[in-house]
Design a protein around this motif. Structure first.
Motif, PDB file in Angstrom:
ATOM      1  N   MET A   1      -5.065   8.696  21.654  1.00 44.49           N
ATOM      2  CA  MET A   1      -4.535   7.343  21.546  1.00 44.49           C
ATOM      3  C   MET A   1      -4.334   6.719  22.921  1.00 44.49           C
ATOM      4  O   MET A   1      -4.746   5.623  23.174  1.00 44.49           O
ATOM      5  CB  MET A   1      -3.239   7.417  20.728  1.00 44.49           C
ATOM      6  N   SER A   2      -3.706   7.464  23.823  1.00 41.03           N
ATOM      7  CA  SER A   2      -3.361   6.927  25.127  1.00 41.03           C
ATOM      8  C   SER A   2      -4.594   6.552  25.946  1.00 41.03           C
ATOM      9  O   SER A   2      -4.674   5.464  26.501  1.00 41.03           O
ATOM     10  CB  SER A   2      -2.522   7.953  25.874  1.00 41.03           C
ATOM     11  N   LEU A   3      -5.543   7.457  25.998  1.00 39.51           N
ATOM     12  CA  LEU A   3      -6.780   7.195  26.731  1.00 39.51           C
ATOM     13  C   LEU A   3      -7.512   6.000  26.127  1.00 39.51           C
ATOM     14  O   LEU A   3      -8.039   5.148  26.842  1.00 39.51           O
ATOM     15  CB  LEU A   3      -7.656   8.445  26.727  1.00 39.51           C
ATOM     16  N   GLU A   4      -7.490   5.907  24.815  1.00 35.73           N
ATOM     17  CA  GLU A   4      -8.145   4.781  24.142  1.00 35.73           C
ATOM     18  C   GLU A   4      -7.447   3.458  24.459  1.00 35.73           C
ATOM     19  O   GLU A   4      -8.109   2.434  24.631  1.00 35.73           O
ATOM     20  CB  GLU A   4      -8.185   5.006  22.620  1.00 35.73           C
ATOM     21  N   SER A   5      -6.114   3.474  24.549  1.00 28.78           N
ATOM     22  CA  SER A   5      -5.402   2.235  24.877  1.00 28.78           C
ATOM     23  C   SER A   5      -5.726   1.783  26.296  1.00 28.78           C
ATOM     24  O   SER A   5      -5.836   0.589  26.565  1.00 28.78           O
ATOM     25  CB  SER A   5      -3.893   2.385  24.674  1.00 28.78           C
ATOM     26  N   VAL A   6      -5.913   2.734  27.207  1.00 29.81           N
ATOM     27  CA  VAL A   6      -6.303   2.405  28.581  1.00 29.81           C
ATOM     28  C   VAL A   6      -7.719   1.830  28.591  1.00 29.81           C
ATOM     29  O   VAL A   6      -7.974   0.808  29.228  1.00 29.81           O
ATOM     30  CB  VAL A   6      -6.196   3.631  29.508  1.00 29.81           C
TER      31      VAL A   6
ATOM     32  N   PRO B   1      -0.133   2.115  34.641  1.00 25.70           N
ATOM     33  CA  PRO B   1       0.307   0.783  34.226  1.00 25.70           C
ATOM     34  C   PRO B   1      -0.638   0.092  33.244  1.00 25.70           C
ATOM     35  O   PRO B   1      -0.456  -1.077  32.944  1.00 25.70           O
ATOM     36  CB  PRO B   1       0.366   0.026  35.556  1.00 25.70           C
ATOM     37  N   PHE B   2      -1.632   0.812  32.741  1.00 28.47           N
ATOM     38  CA  PHE B   2      -2.648   0.220  31.856  1.00 28.47           C
ATOM     39  C   PHE B   2      -2.417   0.639  30.406  1.00 28.47           C
ATOM     40  O   PHE B   2      -2.090   1.794  30.136  1.00 28.47           O
ATOM     41  CB  PHE B   2      -4.053   0.693  32.254  1.00 28.47           C
ATOM     42  N   GLY B   3      -2.628  -0.285  29.470  1.00 25.83           N
ATOM     43  CA  GLY B   3      -2.619   0.050  28.051  1.00 25.83           C
ATOM     44  C   GLY B   3      -1.312   0.628  27.552  1.00 25.83           C
ATOM     45  O   GLY B   3      -1.305   1.612  26.813  1.00 25.83           O
ATOM     46  N   LEU B   4      -0.202   0.035  27.930  1.00 20.98           N
ATOM     47  CA  LEU B   4       1.108   0.554  27.560  1.00 20.98           C
ATOM     48  C   LEU B   4       1.436   0.309  26.085  1.00 20.98           C
ATOM     49  O   LEU B   4       1.081  -0.735  25.525  1.00 20.98           O
ATOM     50  CB  LEU B   4       2.187  -0.101  28.428  1.00 20.98           C
ATOM     51  N   ALA B   5       2.146   1.246  25.490  1.00 23.24           N
ATOM     52  CA  ALA B   5       2.567   1.125  24.093  1.00 23.24           C
ATOM     53  C   ALA B   5       3.667   0.079  23.935  1.00 23.24           C
ATOM     54  O   ALA B   5       3.771  -0.574  22.898  1.00 23.24           O
ATOM     55  CB  ALA B   5       3.055   2.478  23.572  1.00 23.24           C
ATOM     56  N   THR B   6       4.486  -0.074  24.967  1.00 20.35           N
ATOM     57  CA  THR B   6       5.591  -1.020  24.978  1.00 20.35           C
ATOM     58  C   THR B   6       5.455  -1.879  26.237  1.00 20.35           C
ATOM     59  O   THR B   6       5.216  -1.327  27.308  1.00 20.35           O
ATOM     60  CB  THR B   6       6.941  -0.265  25.066  1.00 20.35           C
ATOM     61  N   PRO B   7       5.615  -3.184  26.125  1.00 19.77           N
ATOM     62  CA  PRO B   7       5.572  -3.984  27.360  1.00 19.77           C
ATOM     63  C   PRO B   7       6.732  -3.588  28.282  1.00 19.77           C
ATOM     64  O   PRO B   7       7.889  -3.630  27.870  1.00 19.77           O
ATOM     65  CB  PRO B   7       5.737  -5.427  26.872  1.00 19.77           C
TER      66      PRO B   7
ATOM     67  N   VAL C   1      -6.329   5.721  43.338  1.00 18.25           N
ATOM     68  CA  VAL C   1      -6.743   6.426  42.126  1.00 18.25           C
ATOM     69  C   VAL C   1      -5.512   6.665  41.250  1.00 18.25           C
ATOM     70  O   VAL C   1      -4.822   7.679  41.407  1.00 18.25           O
ATOM     71  CB  VAL C   1      -7.435   7.761  42.469  1.00 18.25           C
ATOM     72  N   PRO C   2      -5.208   5.735  40.350  1.00 15.57           N
ATOM     73  CA  PRO C   2      -4.121   5.966  39.394  1.00 15.57           C
ATOM     74  C   PRO C   2      -4.635   6.733  38.174  1.00 15.57           C
ATOM     75  O   PRO C   2      -5.843   6.729  37.888  1.00 15.57           O
ATOM     76  CB  PRO C   2      -3.697   4.552  39.004  1.00 15.57           C
ATOM     77  N   ALA C   3      -3.721   7.366  37.464  1.00 16.73           N
ATOM     78  CA  ALA C   3      -4.066   8.029  36.204  1.00 16.73           C
ATOM     79  C   ALA C   3      -4.550   6.975  35.212  1.00 16.73           C
ATOM     80  O   ALA C   3      -4.409   5.770  35.436  1.00 16.73           O
ATOM     81  CB  ALA C   3      -2.852   8.768  35.651  1.00 16.73           C
ATOM     82  N   ALA C   4      -5.101   7.463  34.108  1.00 17.09           N
ATOM     83  CA  ALA C   4      -5.629   6.545  33.092  1.00 17.09           C
ATOM     84  C   ALA C   4      -5.256   6.996  31.682  1.00 17.09           C
ATOM     85  O   ALA C   4      -6.073   7.037  30.791  1.00 17.09           O
ATOM     86  CB  ALA C   4      -7.141   6.409  33.232  1.00 17.09           C
ATOM     87  N   GLY C   5      -3.982   7.380  31.517  1.00 16.12           N
ATOM     88  CA  GLY C   5      -3.491   7.655  30.181  1.00 16.12           C
ATOM     89  C   GLY C   5      -3.649   9.069  29.681  1.00 16.12           C
ATOM     90  O   GLY C   5      -3.262   9.375  28.560  1.00 16.12           O
ATOM     91  N   ALA C   6      -4.209   9.965  30.476  1.00 23.12           N
ATOM     92  CA  ALA C   6      -4.352  11.372  30.100  1.00 23.12           C
ATOM     93  C   ALA C   6      -4.202  12.210  31.360  1.00 23.12           C
ATOM     94  O   ALA C   6      -4.400  11.703  32.473  1.00 23.12           O
ATOM     95  CB  ALA C   6      -5.713  11.625  29.445  1.00 23.12           C
ATOM     96  N   ILE C   7      -3.912  13.489  31.204  1.00 24.68           N
ATOM     97  CA  ILE C   7      -3.664  14.337  32.373  1.00 24.68           C
ATOM     98  C   ILE C   7      -4.937  14.743  33.096  1.00 24.68           C
ATOM     99  O   ILE C   7      -4.877  15.474  34.083  1.00 24.68           O
ATOM    100  CB  ILE C   7      -2.837  15.590  32.011  1.00 24.68           C
ATOM    101  N   ASN C   8      -6.076  14.233  32.652  1.00 18.93           N
ATOM    102  CA  ASN C   8      -7.340  14.519  33.344  1.00 18.93           C
ATOM    103  C   ASN C   8      -8.188  13.257  33.509  1.00 18.93           C
ATOM    104  O   ASN C   8      -9.389  13.339  33.693  1.00 18.93           O
ATOM    105  CB  ASN C   8      -8.135  15.576  32.578  1.00 18.93           C
TER     106      ASN C   8
END
Length: 162
Positions: free
Chosen positions: A1-6, A100-106, A122-129
Motif C-alpha cells: 500500500m505504502s509504496l503504491e501511494s508514493v 513526504p510523498f503519498g501520505l495516508a494523512t495530510p 535520496v529520500p525513502a519512498a514508502g518502503a524500507i528498500n
C-alpha cells in the motif's frame, strides 16, 4: 500500500521520477548511503515529530541532528517521537521508509535548510528498500513543504561548539 501511494503521488506530481527498489534494506541512513553509493549527507531522512497534539514531518540531511532549541522555537514546543505504530498509521509508511510523498494523512511537512547544500538527495519512498533521487528544492515544492532551520549547525559542531 505504502509504496503504491508514493508511486501514485509521484505519477501526479513528478511523473519523470522513478522509484528505485533495491534487494537490500535502506531503512537506516548508513544502509541507504551504502546501497545508493552516496555519502550519508545526501540521504534525506524524514523524521516524524509530535509537538503537543500535532504530528509533523521534518526532512533533513541524513547526517544532521536536530537541535532541540531550534525545534522548540520553530514549532512552539518540545518535540517527541511518535511510536512506530503511530508513525505507520499517520503516514502509511513503515519506519525506515517514511517519506513526504503519498501520505495516508495530510501532515505538515518541513524541509530543513541542511538539505540545500546538495543538488540531489535520496529520500525513502514508502518502503524500507525504496527511494527516489530528487533535488531538495523540487521535493519541497511538490510536497508543499516549508523550509526551516531546526538542525545543529554542522560548522559549529565540527569546531567543537555545543
Amino acid at each position: 500500500m505504502s509504496l503504491e501511494s508514493v508511486r501514485a503521488f509521484l505519477a501526479e506530481k513528478a511523473p519523470d521520477l522513478a522509484v528505485i527498489e533495491l534487494p537490500t534494506s535502506t531503512a537506516t541512513v548508513a544502509e541507504a548511503a551504502a546501497a545508493h553509493g552516496v555519502e550519508p549527507g545526501r540521504i534525506a531522512k524524514t523524521l516524524s515529530l509530535r509537538v503537543g497534539e500535532r504530528v509533523l514531518l521534518v526532512v533533513a540531511r541524513g547526517d544532521a541532528r536536530l537541535d532541540n532549541r531550534k525545534v522548540k522555537a520553530a514549532f512552539g514546543g518540545k518535540a517527541s517521537m511518535p511510536s512506530p505504530d503511530e508513525v505507520q498509521a499517520l503516514t502509511g509508511h513503515p519506519v525506515g521508509g517514511v517519506c513526504p510523498f503519498g501520505l495516508a494523512t495530510p501532515l505538515p511537512i518541513y524541509c530543513d535548510v541542511s538539505l540545500k547544500g546538495s543538488d540531489e538527495v535520496v529520500p525513502a519512498a514508502g518502503a524500507i528498500n525504496a527511494a527516489v533521487r530528487i533535488a531538495p528544492e523540487r521535493m519541497a515544492a511538490i510536497t508543499g513543504a516549508v523550509w526551516v532551520d531546526v538542525c545543529q549547525d554542522r560548522n559549529a559542531e565540527a569546531a567543537g561548539a555545543p
